[in-house]
Each structure stands twice: as structure tokens, then as C-alpha cells.
Design an enzyme around this catalytic site. Sequence first.
Site, short mmCIF file in Angstrom:
data_model
loop_
_atom_site.label_atom_id
_atom_site.label_comp_id
_atom_site.label_asym_id
_atom_site.label_seq_id
_atom_site.Cartn_x
_atom_site.Cartn_y
_atom_site.Cartn_z
N GLU A 182 22.22 28.41 28.69
CA GLU A 182 21.84 29.58 27.88
C GLU A 182 21.13 30.64 28.72
O GLU A 182 21.33 31.85 28.53
CB GLU A 182 20.95 29.10 26.72
CG GLU A 182 20.23 30.15 25.91
CD GLU A 182 21.13 30.83 24.88
OE1 GLU A 182 22.17 31.35 25.30
OE2 GLU A 182 20.77 30.82 23.69
N THR A 211 21.14 40.49 24.32
CA THR A 211 19.82 39.92 24.02
C THR A 211 18.76 40.49 24.95
O THR A 211 17.65 40.82 24.51
CB THR A 211 19.88 38.38 24.16
OG1 THR A 211 20.81 37.88 23.20
CG2 THR A 211 18.53 37.74 23.92
N1 HSE Z 1 15.01 34.32 19.87
C1 HSE Z 1 15.98 35.03 20.65
C2 HSE Z 1 15.77 36.52 20.45
C3 HSE Z 1 17.34 34.65 20.21
O1 HSE Z 1 15.66 36.93 19.30
O2 HSE Z 1 15.69 37.25 21.43
C4 HSE Z 1 18.43 35.36 20.94
O3 HSE Z 1 19.67 34.97 20.44
#
Ligand code: HSE
Length: 309
Positions: free
Chosen positions: A128, A181
Site C-alpha cells: 500500500e 491520496t
Molecule cells: N486514511 C487514508 C486517507 C485513506 O484518508 O488519507 C486513503 O485511502
Amino acid sequence: MNEIKIFSPATVANVSCGFDVLGFCLDSIGDEMVIRKTLEKGVKISKIEGADLPYETNKNVAGVAALAILEASNANFGVEIEIYKKIKPGSGIGSSSASASGVVFAINELLGKPFNKEQLTLFGMKGEAVASGVEHADNVAPGIFGGFTLVKSVNPLRIIGLPTPTELYATVIHPKIEIKTSEARAILPKQVNLSDAIKQWANVGSLVSGLYTSDYDLIADSLNDYIIEPFRSQLIPHFDKVKNAMMNAGALGCGISGSGPSIFSLSKGLGTANKVAKEINKIYSKTGIEFDIHVSKINTEGVRIVNSE
Ligand code: HSE
């Protein structure tokens, strides 16, 4: 076992109040992967369908996760991986983590299951990190454990599986624009307001309690995000309209799925989840932006075997 085909489900991270700590697993959308033992050691990605992803093992999420588990196990074999992507990269429903969770689950089966779910999550997080730049577990963990999960800590990794009330269904809309992200993280403030933080951690606690007691009113009252949503919602076209429509259709609550652009809602009962889907379809049909809508039960199993030989 020499070969295994698995279904690796999409996941919703954050669940409104639990940025980087909460997630749950979907059932109606996921990738398929075939993992085959090879005499030659190492990892070879032999086929990728449905997305334009790198074949180089060290640049591929599944490749890196596969190497992590094979190295830790001292396996006397290598693997060849076929990836059939159904979850679009950058959709906010755990595309990269599905590749990572799927491959580590499958290789663990080929090895005779030496690792537990927490260890598999750790290997998955290595993969990931290739995609998102950070080792976060809130998508990988629900994929491996199924249901709702809480990431108590990342270092050391501690995952707590949470119960799933039986009448809970998710509706997710994926507007087909890509949000990375890393970019959705870069716009977030480094410090948060104390009064917002108090409301937020109260909601995490009450959501967990609501899941344990199947208290749908409490779940509804907990699905609010005072910290992240005000920033990230600006990246998602028509977010407020979709949110209003979801709530008016009877959803318990809704919010950004992971880092977006997908928007999720949770409803009590399949009928309401379908009604939510119908209403948001009306809204997005008028926007000119392509989209998918998924209505799904909560998948309490996580990654599953399709067949093996
Ligand atoms: N918790 C992470 C974010 C998940 O919100 O950046 C990314 O898929």
C-alpha cells in the site's frame, strides 16, 4: 495447493469520524487475482487487466506486498500474479489496498497459512505504501479482517475487529475523476481545533459502541466528520448535493470514502440503501461526469477464495 484465485473486495476507509483508524469492507465490488507457485523464486506479474499499472515488481503494489510475505516466510518457491482490476485506481474505495490484501491473503494460503491476519495486514501495508507514500492500514485491515476494523496503532501494528450490525448496508458513488491520496493528504491542516477534536473522538467512541450494540440511532448520530471533510469535500464535485440527497433518502450517515472522490453512506436495510442509490443517480446523471454506484452489504469475511487447485 499450487494455484489460487481470490476475490479482493473494495473498502471504505475513515468512515467519517475515524480518519486513518476506521474502515469497513464492501462486497459488491472487488478485484480478482490468480496467484500461482513457480519453481523460480521471486515475484512475476504476468497479467494486468482493467487498469494501467506497472509490471515491475518493485513498482507494483501487489508485487511489493508479495515480496514482503515471501521474504518473511523463507518460501522455497516464487509466484506469478495475474491481476483483474475492477476497482479503479484513485477511486477512494481502496484500489491499491485490494491488490495488497489480495496477494498476501493468497500467498498465505499457498504457504499453508503460517501468518495471522495482523501479520498479513503488515505485509499488505508495505505494498500500500508504494501507492500512497504512507503505510496506513485503514483499507488493508478491513480487506483482510472483513467487517469494520479499528487501527489501534500502526507501530506496533494493532488491529481490532469490530462487529457488524446485520441490517447495515452501504451505498457508494464513485464519480470518475481521480484524486490522488497524496494530494488529498497534502491539503489537510497540520493542527486541529481542540473543540473539533473533542467532537470527533467522541464520535469514534460512540460509533464503536453503536456497532457493538446494533444501535442504529447512535451509529447515525456518530457519522460526522468535523476535521477532514471541510477540506477534502472541496475536491469532490457536487459533494453537498449528494450528501443532502443521501440523508433525505433516509441514510444513517454519509461522508467521503477514504481520500475521495467516492462518497459513501450507511443505511439500515437494503431498501433504504437502494433508495439512496436512486436519488444520487438522479443528481449525478445531470452533471456530465461519469460515475458508478455500488449498493453493498458489509462484507464480514474480507478477501475470499474463488477456487484453488
Ligand atoms: N486514511 C487514508 C486517507 C485513506 O484518508 O488519507 C486513503 O485511502
